[in-house]
Write an enzyme that holds these catalytic residues in place. Structure first.
Site, PDB file in Angstrom:
ATOM      1  N   CYS A  19       3.722 -11.432  19.011  1.00 57.24           N
ATOM      2  CA  CYS A  19       2.725 -10.927  18.058  1.00 57.24           C
ATOM      3  C   CYS A  19       3.141 -11.389  16.664  1.00 57.24           C
ATOM      4  CB  CYS A  19       2.635  -9.403  18.102  1.00 57.24           C
ATOM      5  SG  CYS A  19       1.614  -8.767  16.752  1.00 57.24           S
TER       6      CYS A  19
ATOM      7  N   LYS B 164      -2.625   3.730  11.963  1.00 55.86           N
ATOM      8  CA  LYS B 164      -1.682   3.325  10.923  1.00 55.86           C
ATOM      9  C   LYS B 164      -2.437   2.650   9.776  1.00 55.86           C
ATOM     10  CE  LYS B 164       2.253   0.194  10.332  1.00 55.86           C
ATOM     11  NZ  LYS B 164       2.562  -1.183  10.622  1.00 55.86           N
TER      12      LYS B 164
ATOM     13  N   HIS C 189       3.960   1.618   2.338  1.00 56.05           N
ATOM     14  CA  HIS C 189       5.222   0.990   1.932  1.00 56.05           C
ATOM     15  C   HIS C 189       5.904   1.830   0.842  1.00 56.05           C
ATOM     16  CE1 HIS C 189       2.558  -2.552   3.046  1.00 56.05           C
ATOM     17  NE2 HIS C 189       3.472  -2.546   3.989  1.00 56.05           N
TER      18      HIS C 189
ATOM     19  N   LYS D 134      -3.059  -3.120   5.692  1.00 57.12           N
ATOM     20  CA  LYS D 134      -3.858  -4.088   4.954  1.00 57.12           C
ATOM     21  C   LYS D 134      -4.661  -4.934   5.931  1.00 57.12           C
ATOM     22  CE  LYS D 134      -3.112  -3.847   0.504  1.00 57.12           C
ATOM     23  NZ  LYS D 134      -4.013  -4.138  -0.600  1.00 57.12           N
TER      24      LYS D 134
ATOM     25  N   HIS E   2       0.862  -1.192   0.000  1.00 55.52           N
ATOM     26  CA  HIS E   2       0.000   0.000   0.000  1.00 55.52           C
ATOM     27  C   HIS E   2       0.898   1.242   0.000  1.00 55.52           C
ATOM     28  CE1 HIS E   2       0.796   0.510   4.278  1.00 55.52           C
ATOM     29  NE2 HIS E   2       0.244  -0.668   4.574  1.00 55.52           N
TER      30      HIS E   2
ATOM     31  N   HIS F 212      -1.023  -3.615  16.490  1.00 57.16           N
ATOM     32  CA  HIS F 212      -2.072  -4.209  15.658  1.00 57.16           C
ATOM     33  C   HIS F 212      -3.420  -4.317  16.349  1.00 57.16           C
ATOM     34  CE1 HIS F 212       1.643  -5.404  13.611  1.00 57.16           C
ATOM     35  NE2 HIS F 212       0.915  -5.236  12.529  1.00 57.16           N
TER      36      HIS F 212
ATOM     37  N   CYS G 247      -1.762  -6.562  21.132  1.00 52.38           N
ATOM     38  CA  CYS G 247      -0.569  -5.909  20.612  1.00 52.38           C
ATOM     39  C   CYS G 247      -0.846  -4.409  20.455  1.00 52.38           C
ATOM     40  CB  CYS G 247      -0.207  -6.511  19.244  1.00 52.38           C
ATOM     41  SG  CYS G 247       0.913  -5.465  18.299  1.00 52.38           S
TER      42      CYS G 247
ATOM     43  N   CYS H 247       3.503  -8.500  14.102  1.00 54.19           N
ATOM     44  CA  CYS H 247       4.795  -7.794  14.212  1.00 54.19           C
ATOM     45  C   CYS H 247       5.950  -8.763  14.036  1.00 54.19           C
ATOM     46  CB  CYS H 247       5.000  -7.184  15.597  1.00 54.19           C
ATOM     47  SG  CYS H 247       3.885  -5.902  16.077  1.00 54.19           S
TER      48      CYS H 247
HETATM   49  N1  MSP Z   1       9.718  -7.263   7.185  1.00 51.41           N
HETATM   50  C1  MSP Z   1       9.799  -6.253   8.170  1.00 51.41           C
HETATM   51  C2  MSP Z   1      10.996  -5.355   7.939  1.00 51.41           C
HETATM   52  C3  MSP Z   1      12.313  -6.074   7.925  1.00 51.41           C
HETATM   53  S1  MSP Z   1      13.643  -4.990   7.592  1.00 51.41           S
HETATM   54  C4  MSP Z   1      14.999  -5.897   7.872  1.00 51.41           C
HETATM   55  C5  MSP Z   1       8.515  -5.420   8.137  1.00 51.41           C
HETATM   56  N2  MSP Z   1       7.822  -5.485   7.016  1.00 51.41           N
HETATM   57  S2  MSP Z   1       6.435  -4.710   6.766  1.00 51.41           S
HETATM   58  O1  MSP Z   1       6.070  -5.038   5.421  1.00 51.41           O
HETATM   59  O2  MSP Z   1       5.498  -5.019   7.788  1.00 51.41           O
HETATM   60  O3  MSP Z   1       6.742  -3.212   6.928  1.00 51.41           O
HETATM   61  C6  MSP Z   1       7.739  -2.626   6.173  1.00 51.41           C
HETATM   62  C7  MSP Z   1       7.782  -1.137   6.368  1.00 51.41           C
HETATM   63  O4  MSP Z   1       6.562  -0.563   5.949  1.00 51.41           O
HETATM   64  C8  MSP Z   1       7.981  -0.731   7.824  1.00 51.41           C
HETATM   65  O5  MSP Z   1       8.993   0.259   7.858  1.00 51.41           O
HETATM   66  C9  MSP Z   1       6.669  -0.128   8.206  1.00 51.41           C
HETATM   67  O6  MSP Z   1       6.812   0.927   9.122  1.00 51.41           O
HETATM   68  C10 MSP Z   1       6.212   0.414   6.872  1.00 51.41           C
HETATM   69  N3  MSP Z   1       4.794   0.671   6.877  1.00 51.41           N
HETATM   70  C11 MSP Z   1       3.764  -0.212   6.956  1.00 51.41           C
HETATM   71  N4  MSP Z   1       2.603   0.497   7.073  1.00 51.41           N
HETATM   72  C12 MSP Z   1       2.881   1.821   7.066  1.00 51.41           C
HETATM   73  C13 MSP Z   1       2.136   2.994   7.103  1.00 51.41           C
HETATM   74  N5  MSP Z   1       0.837   2.979   7.218  1.00 51.41           N
HETATM   75  N6  MSP Z   1       2.797   4.165   6.999  1.00 51.41           N
HETATM   76  C14 MSP Z   1       4.171   4.241   6.817  1.00 51.41           C
HETATM   77  N7  MSP Z   1       4.904   3.161   6.793  1.00 51.41           N
HETATM   78  C15 MSP Z   1       4.293   1.952   6.984  1.00 51.41           C
HETATM   79  O7  MSP Z   1       8.236  -4.738   9.105  1.00 51.41           O
END
Ligand code: MSP
Length: 517
Positions: free
Chosen positions: A132, A301, A26, A304, A23, A153, A150, A135
């Site tokens: 969790c 936040k 990311h 998905k 989304h 979440h 959590c 997380c």
């Molecule tokens: N797989 C781990 C990261 C491992 S790095 C060695 C992870 N993955 S994640 O897909 O859940 O999240 C990846 C990144 O996306 C994180 O930095 C997280 O903060 C970011 N985001 C997920 N949702 C977000 C928002 N709504 N807003 C901004 N960033 C967000 O964590």
């Protein structure tokens, strides 16, 4: 002696879990890393930009099972249909894409942990406590919300009790505190640094680094009945992708990372566990871990899991990728939370991209066409605009290098507004009616064309498509070379040469019904 190759400026994004599709939260981090990459390239630096996917762990295993697929088939499918295409959707110029199921990663991760095991950094114990799965994190009971949920979440955590291997993280508290004190730039922004300091000052517990109740992970080399905990596998991607242990030339050219971009929810992994792992292996530490805030929906936040994620394509199909890239970096102070709304996106698109930048470019190219047959005349440029340009270049460079994207873009757009004001005040359409004022008209045209030359370079990192169209319409390449080869340091000293062939430009940011809504 062969010259030592320059160390690359090394930028990373988190690697993304493939349990679900991307989304705009990311895309936000990935765009920020891309802008940093493109900016540093235009400063003449070698840059290495890494992104990728995190494919192990319970969360991905569960998603695969829910879709009736093996975890490997599921991750292949998600990478090919969702995570790699989204990079093209938002125009990312990454140098590599690491997947944690690739042998180049798994083999190097095993070597790394075997080394730490051999050094006595790992011991066997029992973990009992909350976990969790969303997380993929062991939690402290004191961190949980009422009802054992959590805090990130809002979902129930699992109580687990397993015989695991542990990393002696608690031994590193003092060394980490020294690191934060001696290198205040290590964790940014200040709010993130304070959070990490408070956390480590409270004392560290050893970290469970293996799981034995499922097998979707990298086998523990000294005990294959366990797999490595997904986070201590994932963090190593930054080192395995650049050849840790097996390709010293590449590794030495790129390591250590200059900026790890991370979301604030994964700060502790990067600012506490990760440097402790590197210290244990005697590897150089990253220069900066920079935590960005969250994109919020209704104050929470975007996620998905909560069905609030907006796919980037939903925005790019209306506004284009340049506008998406611009909007988030201009709207939100990097490091703090921010919200997305269609209204504010449409307002910035109209007021800043279409009416200020796009309009200035259209005005200039059509005036050179109308008044000078499309050929840039000979004239000196306005000294006041030249002075402002020099200041803008400094402010933008300072802003982008400090990850103050908002400040850098604010300065650039203030300059664009000033140039638009200059065109309005000098009234070239009146000058064109009077042959005696031809030299004044030449000055206005040259000043404005040259200001746009600089804007194409200043905005190339954020809006590569619009910048390329503008560069081409200005006819800049024959005289000055390709856009990507322009150096930030030269920007205030170079001029668009007389005789340059300027073409009329289709609107850079056209108004569509949807974008005007
Ligand atoms: N797989 C781990 C990261 C491992 S790095 C060695 C992870 N993955 S994640 O897909 O859940 O999240 C990846 C990144 O996306 C994180 O930095 C997280 O903060 C970011 N985001 C997920 N949702 C977000 C928002 N709504 N807003 C901004 N960033 C967000 O964590």
């Amino acid at each position: 002696m062969p010259a030592t190759p320059e160390k690359a400026f090394y930028v990373t994004t988190p690697i993304y879990y493939v349990n679900d599709a991307p989304h705009i939260g990311h895309a936000y981090t990935t765009v920020a890393g891309d802008v940093l990459t493109r900016w540093h390239r235009q400063r003449g630096e070698q840059v290495f930009y890494l992104t990728g996917t995190d494919e192990h762990g319970e969360k991905v295993l569960t998603a695969a099972a829910e879709h009736g697929m093996t975890p490997q088939d599921w991750t292949d499918y998600m990478v090919q249909t969702a995570w790699q295409p989204v990079l093209r959707e938002v125009d990312i110029a990454n140098d590599d894409f690491i997947r944690t199921t690739q042998p180049r990663h798994t083999e190097r991760v095993q070597q790394f942990w075997q080394l730490l095991y051999d050094r006595g950094e790992v011991y066997k114990g029992n973990y009992t406590g909350p976990y969790c799965v969303s997380c993929e994190e062991f939690k402290l009971p004191s961190e949980l919300l009422e009802g054992g949920l959590c805090p990130i979440h809002g979902r129930p955590v699992k109580e687990i009790s397993e015989d695991n291997y542990f990393f002696r993280l608690s031994d590193y508290a003092d060394r980490l505190l020294t690191l934060y004190r001696e290198h205040p730039e290590f964790v940014q922004p200040a709010s993130a640094r304070n959070e990490v300091l408070r956390f480590v000052e409270g004392g560290l517990q050893d970290l469970s680094i293996t799981r034995s109740t499922f097998d979707w992970g990298i086998p523990v080399p000294w005990d294959p009945s366990h797999v490595l905990y997904v986070w201590i596998d994932a963090l190593l991607n930054y080192a395995t992708a650049v050849g840790l242990g097996t390709d010293p030339d590449t590794f030495n050219r790129i390591w250590p990372p200059d900026v790890h971009l991370v979301g604030k929810d994964i700060l502790r992994f990067h600012a506490v566990i990760w440097p402790a792992m590197l210290l244990a292996a005697d590897l150089a530490l990253p220069r900066t871990v920079f935590a960005n805030g969250w994109l919020l929906v209704g104050g929470e936040k975007m996620s998905k899991t909560k069905l609030t994620g907006i796919p980037p394509a939903q925005i790019t199909s209306v506004f284009g990728s340049d506008a998406l890239r611009y909007y988030f970096l201009r709207e939100i102070t990097y490091g703090t939370d921010g919200s997305f709304s269609w209204e504010s996106m449409a307002a910035r698109y109209r007021a800043e991209l279409a009416d200020q930048f796009g309009n200035l470019a259209s005005r200039l190219t059509s005036m050179v066409g109308r008044y000078r047959g499309g050929v840039l005349p000979t004239a000196t440029t306005d000294p006041e605009i030249a002075r402002m340009l020099a200041e803008t270049v400094d402010a933008a460079d300072d802003g982008f290098c400090r990850l103050d994207f908002q400040g850098a873009l604010g300065a650039t757009f203030a300059f664009i507004r000033a140039v638009n004001g200059y065109v309005t005040t000098t009234e070239p359409w009146q000058l064109a009616k009077d042959d005696a004022r031809a030299a004044d008209l030449d000055t206005v045209l040259c000043t404005t064309a040259d200001a746009l030359r600089a804007c194409a370079v200043l905005l190339n990192a954020v809006m590569p498509k619009a910048a390329a169209s503008l560069w081409s319409a200005l006819g800049a390449e024959p005289g000055l070379g390709p856009l990507a080869a322009q150096r930030i340091q030269d920007l205030a000293h170079v001029r668009l040469p007389a005789g340059t062939q300027v073409r009329k430009l289709a609107p850079l940011f056209p108004r569509t019904e949807e974008s005007a809504a």
